[in-house]
Design an enzyme around this catalytic site. Structure first.
Site, PDB file in Angstrom:
ATOM      1  N   HIS A   1       0.850  -1.193   0.000  1.00 22.34           N
ATOM      2  CA  HIS A   1       0.000   0.000   0.000  1.00 22.34           C
ATOM      3  C   HIS A   1       0.886   1.244   0.000  1.00 22.34           C
ATOM      4  O   HIS A   1       1.743   1.409   0.873  1.00 22.34           O
ATOM      5  CB  HIS A   1      -0.889  -0.048   1.247  1.00 22.34           C
ATOM      6  CG  HIS A   1      -1.912   1.038   1.343  1.00 22.34           C
ATOM      7  ND1 HIS A   1      -3.137   0.988   0.706  1.00 22.34           N
ATOM      8  CD2 HIS A   1      -1.914   2.205   2.030  1.00 22.34           C
ATOM      9  CE1 HIS A   1      -3.834   2.066   0.987  1.00 22.34           C
ATOM     10  NE2 HIS A   1      -3.112   2.833   1.796  1.00 22.34           N
TER      11      HIS A   1
ATOM     12  N   ASP B   1       0.927   5.250   0.163  1.00 23.57           N
ATOM     13  CA  ASP B   1       0.145   6.429   0.540  1.00 23.57           C
ATOM     14  C   ASP B   1       0.746   7.681  -0.080  1.00 23.57           C
ATOM     15  O   ASP B   1       1.873   8.057   0.239  1.00 23.57           O
ATOM     16  CB  ASP B   1       0.124   6.572   2.067  1.00 23.57           C
ATOM     17  CG  ASP B   1      -0.787   5.549   2.706  1.00 23.57           C
ATOM     18  OD1 ASP B   1      -1.963   5.472   2.296  1.00 23.57           O
ATOM     19  OD2 ASP B   1      -0.327   4.820   3.606  1.00 23.57           O
TER      20      ASP B   1
ATOM     21  N   MET C   1       0.432  11.694  -0.545  1.00 23.25           N
ATOM     22  CA  MET C   1      -0.177  12.879   0.090  1.00 23.25           C
ATOM     23  C   MET C   1       0.438  14.148  -0.500  1.00 23.25           C
ATOM     24  O   MET C   1       1.645  14.189  -0.752  1.00 23.25           O
ATOM     25  CB  MET C   1       0.074  12.846   1.599  1.00 23.25           C
ATOM     26  CG  MET C   1      -0.387  11.547   2.262  1.00 23.25           C
ATOM     27  SD  MET C   1      -0.201  11.623   4.037  1.00 23.25           S
ATOM     28  CE  MET C   1      -0.522   9.909   4.477  1.00 23.25           C
TER      29      MET C   1
ATOM     30  N   MET D   1      -4.182  10.519  -1.695  1.00 27.20           N
ATOM     31  CA  MET D   1      -4.814  11.505  -0.812  1.00 27.20           C
ATOM     32  C   MET D   1      -4.389  12.879  -1.319  1.00 27.20           C
ATOM     33  O   MET D   1      -3.621  13.607  -0.673  1.00 27.20           O
ATOM     34  CB  MET D   1      -4.365  11.270   0.641  1.00 27.20           C
ATOM     35  CG  MET D   1      -5.027  10.039   1.244  1.00 27.20           C
ATOM     36  SD  MET D   1      -4.175   9.442   2.706  1.00 27.20           S
ATOM     37  CE  MET D   1      -2.907   8.443   1.927  1.00 27.20           C
TER      38      MET D   1
ATOM     39  N   PHE E   1      -1.800  10.649   8.417  1.00 21.21           N
ATOM     40  CA  PHE E   1      -0.683  10.156   9.223  1.00 21.21           C
ATOM     41  C   PHE E   1      -0.888   8.705   9.623  1.00 21.21           C
ATOM     42  O   PHE E   1      -2.027   8.267   9.818  1.00 21.21           O
ATOM     43  CB  PHE E   1      -0.528  11.013  10.495  1.00 21.21           C
ATOM     44  CG  PHE E   1      -0.233  12.455  10.181  1.00 21.21           C
ATOM     45  CD1 PHE E   1       1.071  12.874   9.955  1.00 21.21           C
ATOM     46  CD2 PHE E   1      -1.264  13.376  10.066  1.00 21.21           C
ATOM     47  CE1 PHE E   1       1.343  14.200   9.630  1.00 21.21           C
ATOM     48  CE2 PHE E   1      -1.015  14.701   9.741  1.00 21.21           C
ATOM     49  CZ  PHE E   1       0.295  15.117   9.522  1.00 21.21           C
ATOM     50  N   GLY E   2       0.223   7.997   9.784  1.00 23.60           N
ATOM     51  CA  GLY E   2       0.172   6.643  10.317  1.00 23.60           C
ATOM     52  C   GLY E   2       0.123   6.692  11.835  1.00 23.60           C
ATOM     53  O   GLY E   2       0.284   7.757  12.449  1.00 23.60           O
ATOM     54  N   GLY E   3      -0.123   5.532  12.436  1.00 22.78           N
ATOM     55  CA  GLY E   3      -0.020   5.415  13.890  1.00 22.78           C
ATOM     56  C   GLY E   3      -1.168   6.012  14.681  1.00 22.78           C
ATOM     57  O   GLY E   3      -1.035   6.234  15.878  1.00 22.78           O
TER      58      GLY E   3
ATOM     59  N   GLY F   1      -5.207   2.439  11.715  1.00 19.19           N
ATOM     60  CA  GLY F   1      -5.318   1.893  13.074  1.00 19.19           C
ATOM     61  C   GLY F   1      -5.558   0.393  13.127  1.00 19.19           C
ATOM     62  O   GLY F   1      -6.050  -0.118  14.140  1.00 19.19           O
TER      63      GLY F   1
END
Ligand code: DX5
Ligand code: ZN
Length: 238
Positions: free
Chosen positions: A47, A49, A51, A82, A157-159, A193
């Site tokens: 995947h 991402d 941005m 995104m 954002f990750g996490g 998440g």
């Protein structure tokens, strides 16, 4: 790919469970190594991402990363745009080697045209909604889509923590799929998440693609983390 076992998952989800590690949490100085490690551990897709600092308050990568990743992995690249005006960049991502391109409903003035452009460029087409957007917005396009992506965090954002109130969206999508011929059903992908506790909830609701960044790449052993996550995701909830 593995097949989802029997048990309480069966009524909602059949077929393979796709694991798509998100490189957002990988070590970008060792991206090839990180991706090869999860490929060996049984990842199905990678995947990516993307941005732009406008649609979301963060900036990541462009087609050049897809181009070089293609040389170091045979995993299909699941590219999550995104970005605003995604139509301006779809041909470049397709040319670089994207397998799937997912755009945001909120970023498209004419989603049907954008979906057509993705397919014309030779890729699978996905549509995503942010947490605040009703999932029903994808309904007019469902028949044309290969994938629908439910964001379970605010994109950027990750996490972050999984938003459990997104579960009904997954369930709604799975119910729509039930009325479609199996070969026309889009993948139901969940992103944000996902970890050992939240993955079973998403799969039980009907997701069959799990994106996970932090849970895999921030773990001390990403191969072990991926295998554990797949196993936990497929453990029936009693
Ligand atoms: C967030 C991205 C996700 C992100 C998920 O905007 O779309 O793909 O990498 O990261 P985790 O799994 O850490 O929530
Ligand atoms: Zn994503």
């Amino acid at each position: 790919m593995t097949t989802i076992p029997t048990g309480s998952l069966r009524p909602r989800t059949t077929g393979p469970l796709v694991m798509a590690p998100s490189i957002l949490s990988a070590d970008f100085a060792r991206l090839g190594e990180d991706v090869r490690r999860v490929e060996k551990a049984g990842a199905d897709w990678v995947h990516v991402d993307v941005m732009d600092g406008h649609f979301v308050p963060n900036i990541t990568v462009g087609p050049v990363v897809v181009h070089w990743l293609k040389k170091c992995t045979s995993l299909p690249q699941d590219v999550h745009l995104m970005i605003e005006n995604p139509e301006n960049y779809i041909p470049a991502f397709a040319k670089a080697g994207a397998w799937n391109i997912t755009v945001h409903w909120e970023a498209c003035r004419r989603p049907a045209e954008v979906i057509r452009l993705i397919k014309k460029s030779g890729c699978q087409a996905g549509l995503s909604v942010r947490p605040r957007t009703p999932i029903q917005k994808v309904a007019p396009y469902l028949k044309e889509l290969n994938l629908v992506l439910v964001m379970t965090v605010e994109p950027g954002f990750g996490g972050q923590s999984f938003m459990p109130d997104m579960i009904p969206k997954i369930r709604w999508l799975r119910e729509q799929c039930a009325g479609m011929a199996p070969s026309r059903r889009p993948w139901v992908e969940v992103d944000g998440g996902i970890n050992n506790d939240t993955a079973p909830l998403a799969v039980h609701a009907g997701a069959n693609v799990l994106v996970a960044g932090n849970a895999i790449f921030a773990a001390p052993d990403s191969a072990f983390a991926l295998k554990t996550l797949r196993h936990r995701a497929q453990t029936p909830i009693l």
